[in-house]
Design a protein around this motif. Structure first.
Motif, PDB file in Angstrom:
ATOM      1  N   VAL A  52       0.890  -1.178   0.172  1.00 50.87           N
ATOM      2  CA  VAL A  52      -0.026   0.020  -0.062  1.00 50.87           C
ATOM      3  C   VAL A  52       0.868   1.331  -0.012  1.00 50.87           C
ATOM      4  O   VAL A  52       0.582   2.236  -0.698  1.00 50.87           O
ATOM      5  N   PHE A  53       2.016   1.219   0.819  1.00 54.51           N
ATOM      6  CA  PHE A  53       2.857   2.423   0.909  1.00 54.51           C
ATOM      7  C   PHE A  53       3.560   2.462  -0.175  1.00 54.51           C
ATOM      8  O   PHE A  53       3.845   3.562  -0.663  1.00 54.51           O
ATOM      9  N   MET A  54       4.071   1.669  -0.926  1.00 51.86           N
ATOM     10  CA  MET A  54       4.749   1.634  -2.209  1.00 51.86           C
ATOM     11  C   MET A  54       3.733   2.258  -3.413  1.00 51.86           C
ATOM     12  O   MET A  54       4.155   3.007  -4.220  1.00 51.86           O
ATOM     13  N   LYS A  55       2.630   1.703  -3.516  1.00 50.79           N
ATOM     14  CA  LYS A  55       1.520   2.235  -4.364  1.00 50.79           C
ATOM     15  C   LYS A  55       1.445   3.809  -3.953  1.00 50.79           C
ATOM     16  O   LYS A  55       1.456   4.479  -5.009  1.00 50.79           O
ATOM     17  N   LEU A  56       1.250   4.288  -3.002  1.00 47.30           N
ATOM     18  CA  LEU A  56       0.926   5.758  -2.455  1.00 47.30           C
ATOM     19  C   LEU A  56       2.426   6.453  -2.772  1.00 47.30           C
ATOM     20  O   LEU A  56       2.173   7.574  -3.275  1.00 47.30           O
ATOM     21  N   SER A  57       3.312   5.730  -2.658  1.00 46.47           N
ATOM     22  CA  SER A  57       4.574   6.417  -3.034  1.00 46.47           C
ATOM     23  C   SER A  57       4.731   6.459  -4.501  1.00 46.47           C
ATOM     24  O   SER A  57       5.268   7.756  -5.085  1.00 46.47           O
ATOM     25  N   SER A  58       4.461   5.709  -5.258  1.00 41.35           N
ATOM     26  CA  SER A  58       4.734   5.708  -6.703  1.00 41.35           C
ATOM     27  C   SER A  58       3.503   6.932  -7.253  1.00 41.35           C
ATOM     28  O   SER A  58       3.689   7.689  -8.313  1.00 41.35           O
ATOM     29  N   PHE A  59       2.456   6.932  -6.771  1.00 45.25           N
ATOM     30  CA  PHE A  59       1.252   8.007  -7.194  1.00 45.25           C
ATOM     31  C   PHE A  59       1.736   9.257  -6.851  1.00 45.25           C
ATOM     32  O   PHE A  59       1.667  10.234  -7.736  1.00 45.25           O
ATOM     33  N   CYS A  60       2.381   9.415  -5.571  1.00 49.19           N
ATOM     34  CA  CYS A  60       3.051  10.667  -5.062  1.00 49.19           C
ATOM     35  C   CYS A  60       4.210  11.089  -6.257  1.00 49.19           C
ATOM     36  O   CYS A  60       4.387  12.349  -6.317  1.00 49.19           O
ATOM     37  N   ASP A  61       4.981  10.006  -6.568  1.00 51.65           N
ATOM     38  CA  ASP A  61       6.124  10.419  -7.258  1.00 51.65           C
ATOM     39  C   ASP A  61       5.544  10.698  -8.934  1.00 51.65           C
ATOM     40  O   ASP A  61       6.279  11.642  -9.403  1.00 51.65           O
ATOM     41  N   LYS A  62       4.421  10.237  -9.567  1.00 51.30           N
ATOM     42  CA  LYS A  62       3.895  10.644 -10.745  1.00 51.30           C
ATOM     43  C   LYS A  62       3.006  11.929 -10.593  1.00 51.30           C
ATOM     44  O   LYS A  62       3.201  12.704 -11.671  1.00 51.30           O
ATOM     45  N   GLN A  63       2.812  12.317  -9.390  1.00 48.84           N
ATOM     46  CA  GLN A  63       2.461  13.689  -9.231  1.00 48.84           C
ATOM     47  C   GLN A  63       3.242  14.918  -9.213  1.00 48.84           C
ATOM     48  O   GLN A  63       3.091  16.000  -9.278  1.00 48.84           O
ATOM     49  N   GLY A  64       4.375  14.591  -8.882  1.00 46.33           N
ATOM     50  CA  GLY A  64       5.640  15.312  -8.705  1.00 46.33           C
ATOM     51  C   GLY A  64       5.943  15.741  -7.276  1.00 46.33           C
ATOM     52  O   GLY A  64       6.661  16.747  -7.027  1.00 46.33           O
ATOM     53  N   TRP A  65       5.272  14.993  -6.530  1.00 45.44           N
ATOM     54  CA  TRP A  65       5.672  15.244  -5.040  1.00 45.44           C
ATOM     55  C   TRP A  65       6.803  14.192  -4.478  1.00 45.44           C
ATOM     56  O   TRP A  65       6.509  13.333  -3.738  1.00 45.44           O
ATOM     57  N   SER A  66       7.807  14.630  -4.969  1.00 51.43           N
ATOM     58  CA  SER A  66       9.082  13.629  -4.654  1.00 51.43           C
ATOM     59  C   SER A  66       9.242  13.557  -3.081  1.00 51.43           C
ATOM     60  O   SER A  66       9.689  12.438  -2.662  1.00 51.43           O
ATOM     61  N   THR A  67       9.265  14.788  -2.360  1.00 58.79           N
ATOM     62  CA  THR A  67       9.608  14.519  -0.976  1.00 58.79           C
ATOM     63  C   THR A  67       8.263  13.602  -0.012  1.00 58.79           C
ATOM     64  O   THR A  67       9.042  12.700   0.485  1.00 58.79           O
ATOM     65  N   LEU A  68       7.314  13.610  -0.655  1.00 55.44           N
ATOM     66  CA  LEU A  68       6.346  12.913   0.035  1.00 55.44           C
ATOM     67  C   LEU A  68       6.517  11.285  -0.551  1.00 55.44           C
ATOM     68  O   LEU A  68       6.269  10.555   0.388  1.00 55.44           O
ATOM     69  N   ALA A  69       6.964  11.456  -1.492  1.00 53.61           N
ATOM     70  CA  ALA A  69       6.997   9.912  -2.338  1.00 53.61           C
ATOM     71  C   ALA A  69       8.211   9.204  -1.536  1.00 53.61           C
ATOM     72  O   ALA A  69       7.969   8.073  -0.932  1.00 53.61           O
ATOM     73  N   LYS A  70       9.485   9.997  -1.011  1.00 55.99           N
ATOM     74  CA  LYS A  70      10.362   9.599  -0.347  1.00 55.99           C
ATOM     75  C   LYS A  70       9.928   9.134   1.101  1.00 55.99           C
ATOM     76  O   LYS A  70      10.486   8.124   1.459  1.00 55.99           O
ATOM     77  N   TRP A  71       9.329   9.895   1.623  1.00 55.46           N
ATOM     78  CA  TRP A  71       8.735   9.742   2.976  1.00 55.46           C
ATOM     79  C   TRP A  71       7.939   8.477   3.044  1.00 55.46           C
ATOM     80  O   TRP A  71       7.854   7.880   4.129  1.00 55.46           O
ATOM     81  N   LEU A  72       6.915   8.181   2.184  1.00 59.90           N
ATOM     82  CA  LEU A  72       6.063   7.174   1.892  1.00 59.90           C
ATOM     83  C   LEU A  72       6.757   6.025   1.593  1.00 59.90           C
ATOM     84  O   LEU A  72       5.889   4.851   1.864  1.00 59.90           O
ATOM     85  N   LYS A  73       7.821   5.861   1.009  1.00 66.57           N
ATOM     86  CA  LYS A  73       8.487   4.680   0.448  1.00 66.57           C
ATOM     87  C   LYS A  73       8.883   3.823   1.462  1.00 66.57           C
ATOM     88  O   LYS A  73       9.763   4.221   2.226  1.00 66.57           O
ATOM     89  N   PRO A  74       8.277   2.577   1.650  1.00 63.88           N
ATOM     90  CA  PRO A  74       8.700   1.565   2.686  1.00 63.88           C
ATOM     91  C   PRO A  74      10.232   1.172   2.617  1.00 63.88           C
ATOM     92  O   PRO A  74      10.953   1.291   1.415  1.00 63.88           O
ATOM     93  N   ALA A  75      10.797   1.097   3.660  1.00 66.41           N
ATOM     94  CA  ALA A  75      12.339   0.523   3.768  1.00 66.41           C
ATOM     95  C   ALA A  75      12.248  -0.806   3.279  1.00 66.41           C
ATOM     96  O   ALA A  75      11.608  -1.562   3.323  1.00 66.41           O
ATOM     97  N   MET A  76      13.414  -1.052   2.689  1.00 70.24           N
ATOM     98  CA  MET A  76      13.808  -2.539   2.238  1.00 70.24           C
ATOM     99  C   MET A  76      14.058  -3.365   3.462  1.00 70.24           C
ATOM    100  O   MET A  76      14.911  -3.003   4.140  1.00 70.24           O
ATOM    101  N   LEU A  77      13.360  -4.528   3.292  1.00 72.68           N
ATOM    102  CA  LEU A  77      13.759  -5.544   4.336  1.00 72.68           C
ATOM    103  C   LEU A  77      15.262  -6.007   4.072  1.00 72.68           C
ATOM    104  O   LEU A  77      15.499  -6.432   3.091  1.00 72.68           O
ATOM    105  N   LEU A  78      15.808  -6.079   5.342  1.00 68.18           N
ATOM    106  CA  LEU A  78      16.975  -6.773   5.151  1.00 68.18           C
ATOM    107  C   LEU A  78      17.133  -8.030   6.296  1.00 68.18           C
ATOM    108  O   LEU A  78      16.502  -7.827   7.059  1.00 68.18           O
ATOM    109  N   GLY A  79      18.156  -8.809   6.196  1.00 67.65           N
ATOM    110  CA  GLY A  79      18.185 -10.023   7.045  1.00 67.65           C
ATOM    111  C   GLY A  79      16.903 -11.121   6.595  1.00 67.65           C
ATOM    112  O   GLY A  79      16.991 -11.704   5.672  1.00 67.65           O
ATOM    113  N   CYS A  80      16.209 -11.323   7.703  1.00 66.96           N
ATOM    114  CA  CYS A  80      15.202 -12.444   7.463  1.00 66.96           C
ATOM    115  C   CYS A  80      14.182 -12.199   6.636  1.00 66.96           C
ATOM    116  O   CYS A  80      13.734 -13.260   5.840  1.00 66.96           O
ATOM    117  N   SER A  81      13.803 -11.055   5.964  1.00 67.42           N
ATOM    118  CA  SER A  81      12.701 -10.840   5.073  1.00 67.42           C
ATOM    119  C   SER A  81      11.574 -11.707   5.218  1.00 67.42           C
ATOM    120  O   SER A  81      10.791 -11.799   4.044  1.00 67.42           O
TER     121      SER A  81
END
Length: 82
Positions: free
Chosen positions: A30-59
């Motif tokens: 959900v947050f990845m879709k919101l991030s890509s939508f905000c990026d398409k609208q030109g709201w790059s700061t909000l898109a970076k803030w909404l983008k989920p962190a990549m899982l490391l370790g156990c995943s």
């Protein structure tokens, strides 16, 4: 009136935190879709803030964070009184 706004903000924030803890994979999509939508609208700061962190370790969606410190912490030693 201000109290209602404060309580509403706390309830919404708490619901988001619980949603991320209970449904981590769904929350990430959900947050990845919101991030890509905000990026398409030109709201790059909000898109970076909404983008989920990549899982490391156990995943495995166990709730361990990618930003969590994974270094071994020194063990707590009991105080011995003489």
């Amino acid at each position: 009136m201000i109290e209602v706004v404060i309580v509403a903000a706390l309830v919404i924030w708490s619901a988001i935190v619980v949603f991320k803890k209970v449904f981590p994979q769904t929350a990430n999509s959900v947050f990845m879709k919101l991030s890509s939508f905000c990026d398409k609208q030109g709201w790059s700061t909000l898109a970076k803030w909404l983008k989920p962190a990549m899982l490391l370790g156990c995943s495995g969606g166990c709730g361990c964070s990618a930003t969590e410190d994974t270094q071994k912490r020194p063990e707590v030693q009991a105080v011995k009184w003489k």
